[in-house]
Scaffold this motif. Structure first.
Motif, mmCIF file in Angstrom:
data_model
loop_
_atom_site.group_PDB
_atom_site.id
_atom_site.type_symbol
_atom_site.label_atom_id
_atom_site.label_comp_id
_atom_site.label_asym_id
_atom_site.label_seq_id
_atom_site.Cartn_x
_atom_site.Cartn_y
_atom_site.Cartn_z
ATOM 1 N N GLY A 206 41.716 10.057 9.215
ATOM 2 C CA GLY A 206 42.191 8.785 9.808
ATOM 3 C C GLY A 206 42.245 7.624 8.833
ATOM 4 O O GLY A 206 42.397 6.477 9.258
ATOM 5 N N TYR A 207 42.141 7.928 7.532
ATOM 6 C CA TYR A 207 42.127 6.825 6.535
ATOM 7 C C TYR A 207 43.424 6.027 6.577
ATOM 8 O O TYR A 207 43.409 4.790 6.583
ATOM 9 C CB TYR A 207 41.911 7.413 5.136
ATOM 10 N N LYS A 208 44.569 6.724 6.634
ATOM 11 C CA LYS A 208 45.865 6.041 6.617
ATOM 12 C C LYS A 208 46.029 5.161 7.852
ATOM 13 O O LYS A 208 46.523 4.027 7.781
ATOM 14 C CB LYS A 208 46.998 7.063 6.555
ATOM 15 N N SER A 209 45.600 5.692 9.005
ATOM 16 C CA SER A 209 45.728 4.910 10.254
ATOM 17 C C SER A 209 44.864 3.651 10.178
ATOM 18 O O SER A 209 45.294 2.563 10.586
ATOM 19 C CB SER A 209 45.264 5.737 11.451
ATOM 20 N N LEU A 210 43.665 3.813 9.661
ATOM 21 C CA LEU A 210 42.751 2.666 9.583
ATOM 22 C C LEU A 210 43.310 1.598 8.636
ATOM 23 O O LEU A 210 43.261 0.395 8.932
ATOM 24 C CB LEU A 210 41.381 3.132 9.080
ATOM 25 N N ARG A 211 43.864 2.035 7.533
ATOM 26 C CA ARG A 211 44.424 1.102 6.565
ATOM 27 C C ARG A 211 45.624 0.363 7.177
ATOM 28 O O ARG A 211 45.753 -0.860 7.023
ATOM 29 C CB ARG A 211 44.854 1.878 5.306
ATOM 30 N N ALA A 212 46.477 1.099 7.879
ATOM 31 C CA ALA A 212 47.647 0.471 8.518
ATOM 32 C C ALA A 212 47.190 -0.543 9.575
ATOM 33 O O ALA A 212 47.782 -1.624 9.717
ATOM 34 C CB ALA A 212 48.517 1.541 9.160
ATOM 35 N N TYR A 213 46.117 -0.202 10.283
ATOM 36 C CA TYR A 213 45.584 -1.126 11.294
ATOM 37 C C TYR A 213 45.102 -2.423 10.630
ATOM 38 O O TYR A 213 45.389 -3.525 11.109
ATOM 39 C CB TYR A 213 44.432 -0.442 12.037
ATOM 40 N N CYS A 214 44.393 -2.265 9.508
ATOM 41 C CA CYS A 214 43.873 -3.451 8.809
ATOM 42 C C CYS A 214 45.016 -4.323 8.290
ATOM 43 O O CYS A 214 44.955 -5.551 8.374
ATOM 44 C CB CYS A 214 42.978 -3.028 7.643
ATOM 45 N N LEU A 215 46.040 -3.693 7.759
ATOM 46 C CA LEU A 215 47.184 -4.474 7.264
ATOM 47 C C LEU A 215 47.904 -5.166 8.432
ATOM 48 O O LEU A 215 48.434 -6.269 8.282
ATOM 49 C CB LEU A 215 48.161 -3.576 6.506
ATOM 50 N N GLY A 216 47.885 -4.513 9.583
ATOM 51 C CA GLY A 216 48.532 -5.102 10.769
ATOM 52 C C GLY A 216 47.826 -6.351 11.262
ATOM 53 O O GLY A 216 48.428 -7.190 11.931
ATOM 54 N N LEU A 217 46.525 -6.470 10.931
ATOM 55 C CA LEU A 217 45.786 -7.678 11.361
ATOM 56 C C LEU A 217 46.347 -8.938 10.721
ATOM 57 O O LEU A 217 46.156 -10.044 11.215
ATOM 58 C CB LEU A 217 44.301 -7.534 10.992
ATOM 59 N N LEU A 218 47.066 -8.775 9.601
ATOM 60 C CA LEU A 218 47.664 -9.922 8.914
ATOM 61 C C LEU A 218 48.628 -10.674 9.840
ATOM 62 O O LEU A 218 48.676 -11.903 9.834
ATOM 63 C CB LEU A 218 48.393 -9.431 7.661
ATOM 64 N N THR A 219 49.362 -9.930 10.640
ATOM 65 C CA THR A 219 50.314 -10.570 11.548
ATOM 66 C C THR A 219 49.593 -11.336 12.649
ATOM 67 O O THR A 219 50.035 -12.391 13.081
ATOM 68 C CB THR A 219 51.214 -9.490 12.186
ATOM 69 N N GLU A 220 48.444 -10.759 13.081
ATOM 70 C CA GLU A 220 47.712 -11.401 14.186
ATOM 71 C C GLU A 220 47.032 -12.699 13.753
ATOM 72 O O GLU A 220 47.155 -13.711 14.419
ATOM 73 C CB GLU A 220 46.632 -10.448 14.707
ATOM 74 N N GLU A 221 46.295 -12.601 12.637
ATOM 75 C CA GLU A 221 45.519 -13.762 12.184
ATOM 76 C C GLU A 221 45.750 -13.977 10.689
ATOM 77 O O GLU A 221 44.899 -13.616 9.868
ATOM 78 C CB GLU A 221 44.028 -13.536 12.423
ATOM 79 N N PRO A 222 46.889 -14.538 10.335
ATOM 80 C CA PRO A 222 47.214 -14.612 8.900
ATOM 81 C C PRO A 222 46.221 -15.425 8.080
ATOM 82 O O PRO A 222 45.797 -14.981 7.009
ATOM 83 C CB PRO A 222 48.604 -15.258 8.871
ATOM 84 N N VAL B 6 43.051 -16.184 8.686
ATOM 85 C CA VAL B 6 41.746 -15.506 8.603
ATOM 86 C C VAL B 6 41.858 -14.315 7.643
ATOM 87 O O VAL B 6 40.992 -14.081 6.801
ATOM 88 C CB VAL B 6 41.306 -15.027 10.009
ATOM 89 N N TRP B 7 42.961 -13.595 7.747
ATOM 90 C CA TRP B 7 43.171 -12.410 6.901
ATOM 91 C C TRP B 7 43.184 -12.804 5.432
ATOM 92 O O TRP B 7 42.485 -12.203 4.608
ATOM 93 C CB TRP B 7 44.497 -11.753 7.294
ATOM 94 N N PHE B 8 43.974 -13.845 5.109
ATOM 95 C CA PHE B 8 44.064 -14.256 3.705
ATOM 96 C C PHE B 8 42.727 -14.802 3.213
ATOM 97 O O PHE B 8 42.343 -14.577 2.070
ATOM 98 C CB PHE B 8 45.167 -15.301 3.515
ATOM 99 N N GLY B 9 42.036 -15.537 4.090
ATOM 100 C CA GLY B 9 40.735 -16.078 3.714
ATOM 101 C C GLY B 9 39.759 -14.970 3.374
ATOM 102 O O GLY B 9 38.979 -15.058 2.419
ATOM 103 N N ALA B 10 39.801 -13.880 4.152
ATOM 104 C CA ALA B 10 38.847 -12.785 3.961
ATOM 105 C C ALA B 10 39.239 -11.873 2.813
ATOM 106 O O ALA B 10 38.392 -11.358 2.104
ATOM 107 C CB ALA B 10 38.742 -11.963 5.246
ATOM 108 N N ARG B 11 40.539 -11.668 2.611
ATOM 109 C CA ARG B 11 40.974 -10.646 1.667
ATOM 110 C C ARG B 11 41.530 -11.198 0.357
ATOM 111 O O ARG B 11 41.563 -10.501 -0.646
ATOM 112 C CB ARG B 11 42.053 -9.748 2.305
ATOM 113 N N SER B 12 42.024 -12.470 0.385
ATOM 114 C CA SER B 12 42.703 -12.965 -0.826
ATOM 115 C C SER B 12 42.136 -14.280 -1.333
ATOM 116 O O SER B 12 42.589 -14.763 -2.364
ATOM 117 C CB SER B 12 44.196 -13.135 -0.550
#
Lengths: 232, 665
Positions: free
Chosen positions: B180-196, B198-204
């Motif tokens: 399920g690694y690919k699914s989990l990664r796709a889910y995490c990348l999808g969070l960018l659309t929901e909370e951009p 917060v996502w950038f603050g946490a990851r970039s």
């Protein structure tokens, strides 16, 4: 000390808080940012406001002939936040008043109950005072780029010449209309013995008074602009 | 006449199909387009009230399918509108896939056939989703925040959590090859659309969060319609080391490295034209430097005091030198950053009172608000300073950087050398073609706009009185008149520990304890004018104390000297305070240079010496340039502030007005 001088030069209007730039910038700790400091020719005083939307609406008020003046009530930094304390009180030409709140357009994502509550409190306060409450956002600025740019320019022209005598230029300006219906700015600037900087300020003041008009909505103000008298 | 049928599926408000959102049909291939048009025809016929038999005959779609298609069209879309004809595109999903069947896999299978498995798992175990989201976005519930977790580590946490829920190897994701690694990664990348944000603050990081407002697709509230309308002012730390040359006791030249200094630019925003620049020989720019930058762009200066560059053909640098008609040209907006020097009350007051513009202190750390000036700094640095052997490069790890201080000493790269390079680059930038302004150069663009009436660019000079009495570089202060009638201490004012007076003030005993507005030239404390605050009466030029008449210091230098407590000591020497101060510092530098460990270090004192030297040479240049004017008769005491205007204008009026008209009235 300098502040004392500038305050003395601007004590004609109603009493309002005059904020020193450094103080205003230190207030950023309280989430105040993007400051605009400018001299309002209509109110003859220096104003400090926060946010582009608020500033641009105030610039448009400078050019609105129906508004004789305006005051920032309570906290000038709050006029953008729709808080119950902060708003702009408009003094209209007909003697009436209106209250103006300025802020960003709220979408479903950005609106919240707290703001709605504050809106209703201010609305109730305005109703009790018997004045209209107007809310304006950046959407009201759409398509008014040229007008905004023109009034930014005209305000700067008036501000830089406000301390200098202008009776020669006023007289020449009035004499133009004895000969032409709609003289151009270039013809006014070509008149003898006038100071171009002051003559432009006289034109700007005439446009601000509403007694004279020009196509400021569609054309950038410049030497080719034609000024005409407004028929009452 | 065709009978009107009740089409209850389509509400009255949406009955105009021309307003329905529609896809671009030209983008479809032949088969997809034919399919789409057939469906669209069916919906249109339904809305027109045509009978179902007829619809089926024409489109070959049964009644149930047509009703289903109409329902799809009326479904809400993500943009808040209805899906409209977009819902008729073949294989177009209107909602996310929701898995209902369990995932049945053989051990070691790939990820094919597992669509929606993760969403299905989250719906059964929401606490797992919450934990993954918290770990990834760095919001642990009340715990210590973790650093940026990697996808591999997150996947490990995910599997551990599932094992705790008694998942076996036969359950998804353990029954797939990548667990399920690919699914989990796709889910995490999808969070960018929901909370951009917060996502950038946490990851970039926070820089990426701040950049989120850049290129958002909305038009700026400030369109650049007019040239010379908006200007930007900023300071840049020079990217190359420099030295000053000090003579030793034996007459030898001693190059001393100076600390890095700043240069301030004023640029025009529409054409990116550099209007003025000033070398602030200070570690942190002061308010005076801000005003000096403005001064270079506004006031024409010729002779020894003018900026010149031997790297340009005619020695000219700024547009004002090339186009004298731009002298004292005003503009309407000045954008600056939040540096304290910019926000000094004196700076803001002087700029607004002189130029009349509105001043903007932009949002915190929002460099894109003033991107033209930042870009010009970058360009000029690349063109000039980073090509010198003493360059500091773009950072400590820049490979162009190689012992900058040693090279500066070795090649004797002086401050003036750097200034020449910078000035040469400014001229080159102003004359170079620029794609952003249709391959014209900034100078050409401005000249063309001035010739074109509709461009909005026109000469809007400051009033002549403002030009004659240019108070941009003026320190304004309200002071109290001192004096004593009993002991006959004549009226005077104290400014920067110096006593000033003149004949008019010295004889006005009635002004004791009253307040004066004093205007002091920031470049030369000898130039002071005073006005009575209460009445506006002008008292004319005030004179410095007799012992200090030859001491032409800047306001700031005098303040620094006063702070250092040197004023009194130097006063007894009957020589220039500034010279004494500078010589003292030079002596210190000479001593320091004897120590090997200090020889190749940048020195703050060297920078102060350089500043003092620059001030002295500018003062000399100014005195050489200014024509000798015989002493004007002193202004009579208590002359009206407005008399000057009346004098200038009285011949022009047959019937002068009773009182002058002022725009501020």
């Amino acid at each position: 000390m300098v502040r004392g001088v500038s305050s003395a030069a601007h004590t004609d209007g109603p009493r309002q808080s005059t904020v020193a730039p450094l103080t205003a910038i230190r207030n950023r700790a309280q989430k105040v940012s993007n400051l605009w400091i400018f001299d309002s020719p209509k109110n003859n005083r220096r104003l400090t406001v926060s946010g582009d939307v608020a500033f641009l609406h105030l610039v448009l008020l400078e050019g609105d002939p129906n508004v004789s003046g305006y005051d920032l009530i309570d906290d000038p930094f709050r006029i953008t936040s729709n808080s119950q304390q902060g708003y702009v009180r408009l003094r209209l030409k007909d003697g009436s008043q209106a209250w103006l709140t300025l802020g960003r357009h709220r979408t479903r994502d950005t609106s919240n109950d707290d703001q709605a509550c504050r809106d209703s409190v201010l609305q109730a306060k305005a109703s009790n005072a018997g004045v209209a409450l107007i809310h304006r956002t950046e959407l009201d600025l759409a398509g008014r780029d040229v007008l905004i740019d023109n009034w930014l320019t005209l305000c700067a022209i008036m501000t830089r010449a406000r301390s200098y005598a202008c009776h020669v230029e006023t007289e020449r300006f009035l004499s133009c209309f004895a000969r032409y219906d709609a003289p151009s700015i270039s013809s006014m600037l070509a008149m003898p013995e006038i100071d171009p900087g002051v003559m432009l300020a006289v034109v700007a003041k005439a446009l601000q008074s509403g007694r004279y008009s020009a196509d400021l909505d569609r054309q950038l103000f410049g030497p080719h602009t034609h000024i005409s008298r407004v028929r009452q | 006449m065709r009978p009107t049928r009740n089409r209850s599926l389509i509400p009255q408000a949406l009955s105009d199909l021309r307003l329905w959102p529609a896809p671009d049909e030209q983008a479809f291939d032949k088969e997809k387009k034919a399919n789409y048009l057939r469906r669209k025809r069916a919906v249109e016929m339904y809305a027109d009230g045509i009978g179902h038999d007829e619809i089926t005959r024409v489109t070959e779609l049964p009644r149930q399918t047509v009703c289903k298609l109409v329902h799809r069209c009326l479904t809400g879309a993500e943009d808040g509108a209805i899906a409209g004809f977009r819902a008729l595109v073949p294989w177009q999903r209107l909602a996310g896939y929701e898995r209902t069947k369990p995932v049945v896999r053989e051990l070691g299978d790939g990820s094919a056939g597992c669509a929606g498995a993760l969403t299905s798992l989250y719906s059964r175990f929401p606490e797992v989703e919450k934990a993954i989201r918290s770990s990834f976005l760095g919001h642990p519930g009340g715990g210590v925040p973790k650093g940026r977790i990697s996808y591999t580590a997150l996947h490990g946490e995910f599997l551990d959590a599932l094992r705790e829920l008694n998942f076996t190897d036969r359950d998804w994701p353990f029954n797939t090859k990548d667990c399920g690694y690919k699914s989990l990664r796709a889910y995490c990348l999808g969070l960018l659309t929901e909370e951009p944000t917060v996502w950038f603050g946490a990851r970039s990081g926070q820089d990426a969060v701040r950049r989120h407002g850049v290129g958002s697709g909305f038009r700026s509230l400030f369109p650049k319609l007019r040239g010379y309308g908006s200007c930007q002012l900023d300071f840049h730390k020079v990217d190359a080391a420099s030295v000053i040359i000090i003579e030793t006791e034996t007459g030898a030249r001693l190059p001393v490295p100076v600390s890095r200094w700043h240069i301030g630019f004023l640029i025009e925003e529409r054409y990116n034209l550099v209007l003025g620049a000033f070398a602030a020989l200070e570690r942190t720019p002061s308010g005076d430097s801000v005003l000096e930058v403005m001064d270079t762009a506004l006031r024409p200066c010729e002779g020894k005091g003018a900026v010149s560059c031997h790297l340009t053909a005619d020695g000219k640098v700024f547009p004002l030198q090339l186009m004298p008609e731009l002298a004292f040209q005003g503009f309407s907006v000045l954008k600056m950053d939040n540096a304290w020097s910019n926000a000094a009350t004196g700076v803001v007051d002087n700029i607004i009172n002189t130029v009349g513009c509105a001043i903007n202190f932009g949002p915190v750390k929002a460099w894109w608000r003033r991107h033209p000036i930042e870009r010009i700094f970058g360009e000029l640095t690349q063109r000039g300073l980073q090509r010198l052997p003493s360059t500091f490069g773009s950072g400590p790890n820049d490979t162009r950087r190689s012992n900058p201080l040693e090279n500066a000493v070795k090649f004797e790269i002086t401050i003036q050398d750097l200034l020449d390079v910078i000035h040469g680059c400014i001229r080159e930038h102003n004359d170079d073609t620029n794609e952003g302004i249709d391959f014209a150069s900034p100078m050409k663009a401005l000249q063309h706009s001035l010739r074109t009436p509709d461009s909005g660019v026109f000469l809007q000079p400051l009033p002549r009185d403002a030009q004659d009495d240019f108070r941009l570089l003026c320190h304004v202060e309200v002071v109290t008149v001192r004096g004593n009638r009993q002991t006959n201490v004549r009226p005077h004012v104290t400014l920067g520990r110096w006593k000033y007076t003149n004949a008019a003030l010295a004889n006005s005993y009635d002004l004791i304890d009253q307040q004066l507005v004093v205007y002091c030239d920031l470049r030369d404390v000898q130039i002071v004018h005073a006005t009575v605050l209460a009445t506006g009466e002008q008292l004319g030029a005030l004179l410095a104390p007799a012992g200090r008449r030859d001491q032409h210091l800047s306001w700031r230098t005098r303040a620094l000297i006063n702070q250092a407590g040197l004023s009194g000591r130097n006063h007894t020497n009957h020589t220039s305070i500034a010279s004494n101060w500078r010589e003292g510092k030079e002596e210190t530098l000479r001593e320091n240079q004897k120590l090997k460990r200090k020889r190749k270090r940048a020195s703050n004192e060297a920078l102060e010496v350089a500043k003092l030297k620059a001030e002295e040479s500018r003062m000399l240049g100014r005195r050489d340039t200014e024509p000798e004017v015989p002493d004007a008769p002193e202004t009579p005491a208590h002359e009206s502030a407005f008399t000057r205007h009346d004098k200038r204008r009285s011949p022009t009026f047959a019937n002068p007005a009773d009182a002058p008209i002022y725009l501020g009235d």
